[in-house]
Design a protein around this motif. Structure first.
Motif, short mmCIF file in Angstrom:
data_model
loop_
_atom_site.label_atom_id
_atom_site.label_comp_id
_atom_site.label_asym_id
_atom_site.label_seq_id
_atom_site.Cartn_x
_atom_site.Cartn_y
_atom_site.Cartn_z
N ASP A 190 0.62 -1.17 -0.12
CA ASP A 190 -0.08 -0.05 0.10
C ASP A 190 0.87 1.17 -0.08
OD1 ASP A 190 1.11 0.23 2.57
OD2 ASP A 190 -1.06 -0.35 3.61
N CYS A 316 -2.30 -1.99 -7.68
CA CYS A 316 -3.17 -1.04 -7.64
C CYS A 316 -4.90 -1.88 -7.34
CB CYS A 316 -3.37 -0.40 -9.11
SG CYS A 316 -2.10 0.23 -9.53
N GLU A 320 -7.00 0.77 -2.41
CA GLU A 320 -7.76 2.16 -2.97
C GLU A 320 -6.15 2.98 -2.70
OE1 GLU A 320 -10.14 2.92 -4.40
OE2 GLU A 320 -11.78 1.38 -4.15
N TRP A 321 -5.90 3.54 -3.69
CA TRP A 321 -4.85 4.63 -3.78
C TRP A 321 -5.57 6.08 -3.63
CZ3 TRP A 321 0.53 3.77 -3.47
CH2 TRP A 321 0.85 2.38 -3.64
N SER A 323 -6.21 9.66 -4.91
CA SER A 323 -6.16 10.14 -6.46
C SER A 323 -5.88 11.71 -6.71
CB SER A 323 -7.42 9.93 -7.13
OG SER A 323 -8.65 10.41 -6.19
N CYS A 352 -1.54 3.88 -10.04
CA CYS A 352 -2.54 3.36 -8.96
C CYS A 352 -3.49 4.47 -8.64
CB CYS A 352 -2.21 2.65 -7.74
SG CYS A 352 -1.00 1.33 -8.22
N ARG A 357 -10.25 0.11 -11.08
CA ARG A 357 -10.48 -1.08 -10.53
C ARG A 357 -11.80 -1.77 -10.96
NH1 ARG A 357 -10.24 -0.70 -4.13
NH2 ARG A 357 -9.01 -2.73 -4.52
N SER A 360 -13.70 -6.43 -7.48
CA SER A 360 -12.68 -6.12 -6.31
C SER A 360 -13.60 -6.59 -4.95
CB SER A 360 -11.99 -4.82 -6.43
OG SER A 360 -10.79 -5.04 -5.55
#
Length: 446
Positions: A190, A316, A320-321, A323, A352, A357, A360
């Motif tokens: 992460d 990714c 969750e990354w 943004s 990412c 996505r 998931s």
């Protein structure tokens, strides 16, 4: 072997996984299978067993297990995915490049957004959505069952520690003896784990600086570790201002970071520094030509494209990354001051941030309610997975685990490192089932 692409649709699309086995040659001592993973994500374990033999893994471990490797889903021979990275593309790797200022973060964000779109455009069959750590852990248990084993043991390093932690958490009843090494500290890479690269470099760089200072008359890079550190900043900033002979400040920093993985690469790293310092065009061209993919004509799909694609897809998809580009600018500015060697790289933006996505699921949660079967090994100095990662796993797995801290430097402890104590403890666990009663601190080996 064949497994579902989507485990929520077990009768739907199937994919083939390539699996290798190095069988025990001593049936009377054989306990079962030892599943292997060397890291990545995007690394193959097909030849890992042979590599361990070459490195001298004790025979009693080879007697105890069939060593099982595989190309993980999406990689190599196992339903490969590909973003179609080309040589010459302005994307120099999945470790983010050093950002000298806010504008550099914005520029990298544009590149990262383009890469995310490129990957999406090349995902013509929707396969990428199912390339995750959780699904790979499910694949491991399918392999166990296909081999007719009630339980399976596991040895994994680097990202393989995250996969091993996920496997032990999802399948506590069918996991046997687990050894995770050079640890991420969680079941996914992460944002926090990526930013710890900077901590790892700060903690490991002094070992390289000491080595280099002792060889000042050979390389001319500084008589003391402090002078070597100053040389790093001098050369990097010089290349920031004026790239030379195919190398810029971003590439110089990443090359140095990679050169800290093992003392065996210190000499090559010192060569690069020496060539940059002396403006030795011939040496720089030679060193750059030895870099994988450089000799491929620009515009052609790179040899590392599949590996880079798997790294991004798993990383990714797993979590969750953020943004918001401004959030990356703030963290880059903070880490540039806190970790000046590499903080402004490790905190920089990945594709990412713009990843689309597919279907998931949440990141695998650590399950500390299971057998006491997890041995955690960690070097005190590790550039990519610092000691903190091992400590985090020890805290999360509580009574299920023990931590072995080796007074060593580099990436990889059991077999891959040179610490005698760690080799003894790890082999006693895998071959004999002897788990230390408490955490172990291993002194440096001569």
């Amino acid at each position: 072997m064949t497994v579902p692409l989507d485990y929520d649709d077990p009768d739907g699309t199937q994919i083939d996984l390539m699996v290798s086995r190095l069988a025990s040659e001593n049936p009377q001592k054989r306990r079962g299978v030892l599943l292997l993973n060397p890291g990545g994500p995007g690394g193959s374990a097909l030849t890992m067993a042979a590599g361990l033999v070459d490195l001298g893994i004790p025979s009693k471990v080879l007697d105890t297990y069939d060593l099982i490797g595989m190309d993980t889903r999406g990689f190599g021979h196992s339903a490969p995915i590909d973003c179609k990275f080309t040589v010459g593309q302005d994307y120099i790797g999945n470790v983010p490049p050093y950002a000298v200022d806010n504008a550099a973060v914005v520029k990298q964000a544009e590149i990262a957004k383009g890469v995310a779109g490129q990957c999406a455009a090349n995902d013509t069959d929707g396969r990428m959505a199912h390339i995750t750590t959780a699904n790979t852990a499910r694949d491991l248990d399918r392999i166990r069952a296909a081999l007719g084993e009630e339980k399976a043991s596991y040895f994994g390093l680097s990202y393989g520690s995250a996969l091993g932690a996920a496997y032990a958490s999802m399948f506590p009843d069918t996991s046997d003896r687990i050894l995770i090494d050079s640890n991420l500290g969680g079941t996914a890479l992460d944002r926090a784990g990526l930013r710890r690269y900077a901590l790892g470099m700060e903690q490991t760089f002094p070992d390289f600086a000491k080595w280099t200072a002792a060889r000042h008359s050979a390389y001319g890079l500084g008589r003391t570790p402090e002078e070597v550190r100053e040389m790093y900043f001098t050369l990097a900033e010089q290349l920031d201002e004026k790239p030379a002979f195919g190398i810029d400040g971003r590439q110089f920093r990443i090359a140095t970071f990679g050169g800290l993985y093992t003392e065996r690469t210190y000499g090559r790293t010192a060569q690069l520094w020496e060539a940059v310092k002396d403006a030795d065009v011939t040496a720089i061209k030679r060193l750059m030509a030895e870099t994988p993919g450089v000799q491929t004509p620009a515009g052609e799909v790179a040899s590392y494209s599949n590996s880079w694609s798997v790294f991004l897809t798993v990383t990714c998809n797993d979590v969750e990354w953020p943004s918001d580009v401004r959030a990356y600018q703030r963290s880059v500015a903070a880490d540039r001051k806190k970790y000046p060697l590499f903080g402004a790289a490790a905190a920089n933006i990945l594709p990412c941030a713009f990843w689309t996505r597919g279907p998931s699921e949440p990141q695998v949660e650590i399950n500390d309610d299971g057998p006491a079967n997890i041995l955690i090994m960690q070097n005190r100095h590790d550039p990519v997975t610092p000691l903190l990662g091992g400590q985090l796993f020890r805290k999360k797995f509580t009574d299920r685990s023990r931590l072995v801290t080796a007074d060593g430097s580099g990436h990889g402890v059991y077999v891959y490192g040179g610490n005698a104590c760690a080799l003894n403890v790890g082999s006693a666990w895998l071959a004999d089932g002897v788990m230390p009663e408490k955490d172990v601190k291993c002194r440096a080996s001569a």
